[in-house]
Design a protein around this motif. Structure first.
Motif, PDB file in Angstrom:
ATOM      1  N   LYS A 157       3.058   0.348  12.268  1.00 21.39           N
ATOM      2  CA  LYS A 157       3.894   2.465  11.513  1.00 21.39           C
ATOM      3  C   LYS A 157       3.554   2.392  10.499  1.00 21.39           C
ATOM      4  CE  LYS A 157       4.348   6.945  13.756  1.00 21.39           C
ATOM      5  NZ  LYS A 157       3.235   7.604  12.985  1.00 21.39           N
ATOM      6  N   CYS A 158       3.027   3.159  10.145  1.00 23.74           N
ATOM      7  CA  CYS A 158       3.435   3.104   8.283  1.00 23.74           C
ATOM      8  C   CYS A 158       4.613   4.625   8.895  1.00 23.74           C
ATOM      9  CB  CYS A 158       2.725   3.656   7.471  1.00 23.74           C
ATOM     10  SG  CYS A 158       3.094   4.401   5.712  1.00 23.74           S
ATOM     11  N   THR A 159       6.106   4.747   7.669  1.00 21.31           N
ATOM     12  CA  THR A 159       6.994   5.793   8.145  1.00 21.31           C
ATOM     13  C   THR A 159       6.841   6.697   6.731  1.00 21.31           C
ATOM     14  OG1 THR A 159       8.480   4.158   7.290  1.00 21.31           O
ATOM     15  CG2 THR A 159       8.074   4.337   9.528  1.00 21.31           C
ATOM     16  N   CYS A 160       5.847   6.892   5.830  1.00 20.67           N
ATOM     17  CA  CYS A 160       5.771   7.329   5.090  1.00 20.67           C
ATOM     18  C   CYS A 160       5.279   8.512   5.581  1.00 20.67           C
ATOM     19  CB  CYS A 160       5.143   6.773   3.679  1.00 20.67           C
ATOM     20  SG  CYS A 160       5.707   4.765   3.495  1.00 20.67           S
ATOM     21  N   SER A 161       4.976   9.695   4.453  1.00 24.35           N
ATOM     22  CA  SER A 161       4.634  11.253   4.102  1.00 24.35           C
ATOM     23  C   SER A 161       3.335  10.497   3.607  1.00 24.35           C
ATOM     24  CB  SER A 161       5.355  12.165   4.041  1.00 24.35           C
ATOM     25  OG  SER A 161       5.559  12.302   2.517  1.00 24.35           O
ATOM     26  N   PRO A 165       1.443  -1.163  -0.531  1.00 25.68           N
ATOM     27  CA  PRO A 165      -0.086   0.261   0.320  1.00 25.68           C
ATOM     28  C   PRO A 165       0.734   1.110   0.050  1.00 25.68           C
ATOM     29  CG  PRO A 165       0.020  -1.363   2.559  1.00 25.68           C
ATOM     30  CD  PRO A 165       0.766  -1.788   1.469  1.00 25.68           C
ATOM     31  N   CYS A 166       2.146   1.864   0.430  1.00 25.06           N
ATOM     32  CA  CYS A 166       2.937   2.720   0.546  1.00 25.06           C
ATOM     33  C   CYS A 166       4.611   2.052   0.422  1.00 25.06           C
ATOM     34  CB  CYS A 166       2.834   3.574   1.242  1.00 25.06           C
ATOM     35  SG  CYS A 166       3.208   1.899   3.266  1.00 25.06           S
ATOM     36  N   PRO A 167       5.361   2.594   0.218  1.00 24.35           N
ATOM     37  CA  PRO A 167       6.786   2.261   0.348  1.00 24.35           C
ATOM     38  C   PRO A 167       7.141   1.409   1.524  1.00 24.35           C
ATOM     39  CG  PRO A 167       6.163   4.624  -0.869  1.00 24.35           C
ATOM     40  CD  PRO A 167       4.721   4.427  -0.058  1.00 24.35           C
ATOM     41  N   CYS A 168       6.840   1.830   2.103  1.00 25.41           N
ATOM     42  CA  CYS A 168       7.641   1.222   3.450  1.00 25.41           C
ATOM     43  C   CYS A 168       6.352  -0.072   4.063  1.00 25.41           C
ATOM     44  CB  CYS A 168       7.670   1.500   4.898  1.00 25.41           C
ATOM     45  SG  CYS A 168       5.817   1.774   6.012  1.00 25.41           S
ATOM     46  N   GLY A 169       5.433  -0.271   3.324  1.00 25.15           N
ATOM     47  CA  GLY A 169       4.382  -1.374   3.386  1.00 25.15           C
ATOM     48  C   GLY A 169       3.513  -1.556   4.735  1.00 25.15           C
ATOM     49  N   ASN A 170       3.330  -0.903   5.284  1.00 25.15           N
ATOM     50  CA  ASN A 170       2.763  -0.019   6.397  1.00 25.15           C
ATOM     51  C   ASN A 170       1.604   0.088   6.621  1.00 25.15           C
ATOM     52  OD1 ASN A 170       4.323  -2.558   7.937  1.00 25.15           O
ATOM     53  ND2 ASN A 170       5.634  -1.067   8.740  1.00 25.15           N
ATOM     54  N   PHE A 171       1.624   1.008   5.415  1.00 24.28           N
ATOM     55  CA  PHE A 171       0.059   2.066   5.419  1.00 24.28           C
ATOM     56  C   PHE A 171      -0.827   0.602   5.451  1.00 24.28           C
ATOM     57  CE2 PHE A 171      -3.087   4.762   3.525  1.00 24.28           C
ATOM     58  CZ  PHE A 171      -3.504   5.326   4.066  1.00 24.28           C
ATOM     59  N   GLY A 172      -2.316   1.550   6.685  1.00 23.85           N
ATOM     60  CA  GLY A 172      -3.355   0.512   6.636  1.00 23.85           C
ATOM     61  C   GLY A 172      -3.086  -0.940   7.716  1.00 23.85           C
TER      62      GLY A 172
END
Ligand SMILES: [Zn+2]
Length: 167
Positions: free
Chosen positions: A19-23, A7-14
């Motif tokens: 915790k997602c560390t992306c902006s 879902p995002c570069p770090c993979g943790n969004f959602g």
């Protein structure tokens, strides 16, 4: 086609556990690599949650692969019979000229789909796809008509774009 993505570069969004560390900008930029028209053409979209240790440890009893395969084969047989004598092999290939006949809904189901169409602002393409996936849900159930619960299932398979892309 079967595809998977983060879902995002770090993979943790959602992910409820990490915790997602992306902006926000990074997440949006990442998701926008897949355009809405491309997303629209993917029949079934589901979110896979990370497996919890307890679930792995306990090995929760689920429907066996053999039982699922049997159910899928039955649904396949129904489709083979339905499309006998045509070029069509499966529900995903149902053409616009026969969709109304083949994807007959109960009045309840029709009302549900109409409501979803208006409330969710579905495209005509998404509408047809929900109908075809609903047909498959009904076949898996051995149901001649598409019922309300089959429409709910089919809509559920299309909820990712609203959760992530249209935040
Ligand atoms: Zn992230």
């Amino acid at each position: 086609m079967v595809a998977a993505m983060n879902p995002c570069p770090c993979g943790n969004f959602g992910n409820p556990l990490k915790k997602c560390t992306c902006s926000d900008k990074m997440v949006t930029g990442y998701l926008n690599k897949i355009s809405q028209p491309v997303l629209d053409r993917i029949d079934i979209q589901i979110e896979v949650q990370p497996v919890k240790y307890d679930d792995l440890y306990k090995r929760v009893k689920q429907e066996s692969s053999a039982a699922i395969a049997e159910r899928v084969q039955r649904a396949r047989d129904i489709q083979a019979k339905r499309f006998k004598g045509t070029q069509i092999k499966s529900n995903s290939r149902i053409t616009p000229d026969i969709i109304a006949d083949v994807c007959a809904m109960s009045p309840d189901a029709e009302e549900t789909l109409r409501g979803a169409f208006e409330k969710l602002g579905l495209s005509a393409r998404a509408y047809d796809r929900i109908l075809k996936v609903g047909r498959t849900c009904a076949d898996l159930d051995g149901s001649e008509k598409i019922e309300k619960n089959h429409i709910f299932q089919a809509i559920g398979f299309r909820s990712l774009d609203r959760k992530y892309w249209n935040r």
